[in-house]
Write a protein that holds these residues in place. Structure first.
Motif, PDB file in Angstrom:
ATOM      1  N   MET A   1      59.282 103.069 -42.006  1.00  0.00           N
ATOM      2  CA  MET A   1      59.531 104.464 -42.353  1.00  0.00           C
ATOM      3  C   MET A   1      60.506 105.098 -41.371  1.00  0.00           C
ATOM      4  O   MET A   1      61.407 105.853 -41.775  1.00  0.00           O
ATOM      5  CB  MET A   1      58.215 105.244 -42.371  1.00  0.00           C
ATOM      6  N   ALA A   2      60.352 104.796 -40.083  1.00  0.00           N
ATOM      7  CA  ALA A   2      61.311 105.300 -39.107  1.00  0.00           C
ATOM      8  C   ALA A   2      62.712 104.774 -39.429  1.00  0.00           C
ATOM      9  O   ALA A   2      63.708 105.500 -39.315  1.00  0.00           O
ATOM     10  CB  ALA A   2      60.891 104.886 -37.698  1.00  0.00           C
ATOM     11  N   GLY A   3      62.805 103.507 -39.838  1.00  0.00           N
ATOM     12  CA  GLY A   3      64.089 102.944 -40.227  1.00  0.00           C
ATOM     13  C   GLY A   3      64.694 103.649 -41.424  1.00  0.00           C
ATOM     14  O   GLY A   3      65.915 103.849 -41.495  1.00  0.00           O
ATOM     15  N   ARG A   4      63.837 104.039 -42.359  1.00  0.00           N
ATOM     16  CA  ARG A   4      64.340 104.769 -43.531  1.00  0.00           C
ATOM     17  C   ARG A   4      64.934 106.106 -43.104  1.00  0.00           C
ATOM     18  O   ARG A   4      65.990 106.519 -43.601  1.00  0.00           O
ATOM     19  CB  ARG A   4      63.203 104.983 -44.526  1.00  0.00           C
ATOM     20  N   TYR A   5      64.268 106.795 -42.186  1.00  0.00           N
ATOM     21  CA  TYR A   5      64.801 108.056 -41.680  1.00  0.00           C
ATOM     22  C   TYR A   5      66.132 107.811 -40.967  1.00  0.00           C
ATOM     23  O   TYR A   5      67.075 108.607 -41.084  1.00  0.00           O
ATOM     24  CB  TYR A   5      63.824 108.701 -40.703  1.00  0.00           C
ATOM     25  N   CYS A   6      66.205 106.710 -40.212  1.00  0.00           N
ATOM     26  CA  CYS A   6      67.448 106.376 -39.513  1.00  0.00           C
ATOM     27  C   CYS A   6      68.613 106.231 -40.482  1.00  0.00           C
ATOM     28  O   CYS A   6      69.718 106.736 -40.237  1.00  0.00           O
ATOM     29  CB  CYS A   6      67.272 105.074 -38.740  1.00  0.00           C
ATOM     30  N   ARG A   7      68.375 105.538 -41.565  1.00  0.00           N
ATOM     31  CA  ARG A   7      69.454 105.293 -42.536  1.00  0.00           C
ATOM     32  C   ARG A   7      69.931 106.573 -43.197  1.00  0.00           C
ATOM     33  O   ARG A   7      71.034 106.610 -43.750  1.00  0.00           O
ATOM     34  CB  ARG A   7      68.981 104.277 -43.575  1.00  0.00           C
TER      35      ARG A   7
END
Length: 402
Positions: free
Chosen positions: A349-355
């Protein structure tokens, strides 16, 4: 630094102090302060309906803060108007510069008024006092105003994302509009913070803020011990030492979604379990977390596979993260040895926010489990929010998150 640590220690010990009788407080269902007004529907979200000065547990020990409670208007997951309560803690020594507001979500994780922070902060509920007092003291010692809301609403809908998110955001609005808090209205810089159940409420509010309360100046969100997927959490705890959490989660969701009619799927055992969960003495997480060790959901139902039913899966999905992406810099705290077994989900989920281009600070460890990770948030999270309030560019861990 030494002065700060001493101040936190003194305030925390006072909040934790169990000598003397608990503060007197009417139970919410008998307290007219909680009653919604007849014109509730005509009020704007975040409107302060009534207020009162209150004595929190420990405040008679001359803690460096004063406190009020406000009843305010918000909406539930259907859009219907509801009234809930927020406690506002004012530091007696405010930090230099413009006032800052922390919306701190306690992990009250409960199914009855007994568990609400507006009540338990006044009466000294043991778990809340033991796990949250240091954080509250630390935030107040920094000279920040703190608002902590009964974000589950008047029906105590534990685990319902939209109700909790709106309860948090409208609690911020109410605090900004409450003159005795001495804030700067919509110009006030706000930090969101919470862990475990409070972390989920924080994360839900973080995602919904841009659409629901775009006027709020949220500088950053600190969220730890988060469960991004409700169905995963229930399946993980089913049949384990913590089966009571899975059962209570179903009870909370079914209350907010009566169309699921979960009760009709329950057998005699399930009916007794749900009846127990709805009793005041068993309704808070410290009561039910270890109440049914090793029990399984299938043992509570007339037929197996309740969590596999399409209508249950659809409702569970509505309580997950990722329906939108927040615009606010976010700090995550996660451990690979969390009992919820969801480290991969949190990192994803943190990666999704990053993208989506949102800076993410990702603090992780394999040295402590879920409860002990909470202590990391208390200091790391407060320091990180102080940097956001100071206007420092947020460090991002997106390169390592992937």
């Amino acid at each position: 630094m030494l002065r700060r640590l001493v101040g936190v220690l003194v305030a925390s010990l006072a909040l934790l102090c169990v000598s003397g009788a608990p503060a007197r407080a009417q139970y919410p269902t008998a307290d007219p302060f909680y009653a919604p007004p007849a014109d509730l529907a005509s009020l704007p979200n975040g409107a302060v309906i009534r207020s009162r000065a209150v004595q929190l547990r420990g405040s008679r020990y001359n803690l460096p803060f004063r406190s009020h409670q406000v009843l305010y208007r918000t909406t539930d997951r259907t859009g219907a108007p509801i009234a809930t309560v927020a406690s506002i803690l004012h530091p007696k020594r405010r930090a230099a510069g413009p006032p800052r507001l922390i919306s701190y979500q306690t992990a009250y994780d409960g199914l009855s008024p007994e568990c609400r922070p507006s009540y338990s902060l006044r009466t000294g509920r043991v778990l809340l006092q033991a796990t949250e007092a240091i954080t509250l003291a630390l935030l107040l010692e920094r000279g920040w105003t703190v608002v902590t809301a009964d974000y589950e609403g008047p029906n105590d809908d534990w685990g319902v994302a939209t109700t909790s998110a709106r309860g948090v955001l409208d609690g911020v609005r109410a605090a900004e509009r409450f003159a005795p808090a001495g804030l700067d209205g919509e110009r006030t810089q706000v930090g969101l913070m919470g862990y475990s159940g409070g972390g989920n409420a924080t994360a839900w509010a973080n995602e919904e803020a841009a659409a629901y309360a775009p006027e709020l100046r949220i500088a950053g969100s600190v969220q730890g011990g988060v469960a991004p997927d409700l169905a995963h959490l229930v399946r993980t705890f089913d049949g384990t030492l913590y089966a009571g959490v899975a059962f209570a989660g179903l009870a909370g969701i079914s209350r907010a979604y009566p169309e699921l009619d979960v009760d009709r799927h329950l057998n005699g055992t399930g009916q007794r379990v749900f009846k127990t969960l709805r009793q005041r003495q068993w309704s808070c997480i410290e009561n039910f977390v270890l109440r049914w060790p090793g029990a399984r959901i299938d043992a509570l139902t007339r037929e197996p596979g309740l969590m596999d039913r399409p209508e249950v899966q659809a409702v569970a999905a509505q309580q997950g993260l990722g329906r939108t992406v927040p615009t606010t810099p976010t700090m995550w705290l996660a451990t690979t040895v969390d009992e919820m077994k969801n480290y991969g989900l949190v990192r994803a989920m943190a990666g999704r926010y990053c993208r989506a281009g949102v800076p993410q600070r990702f603090i992780s460890t394999d040295r402590v489990e879920h409860i002990l990770m909470f202590s990391w948030m208390q200091f790391l999270g407060a320091d990180w929010l102080a940097e956001r309030f100071a206007g420092k560019p947020p460090r991002s861990d997106c390169a390592k998150i992937g």
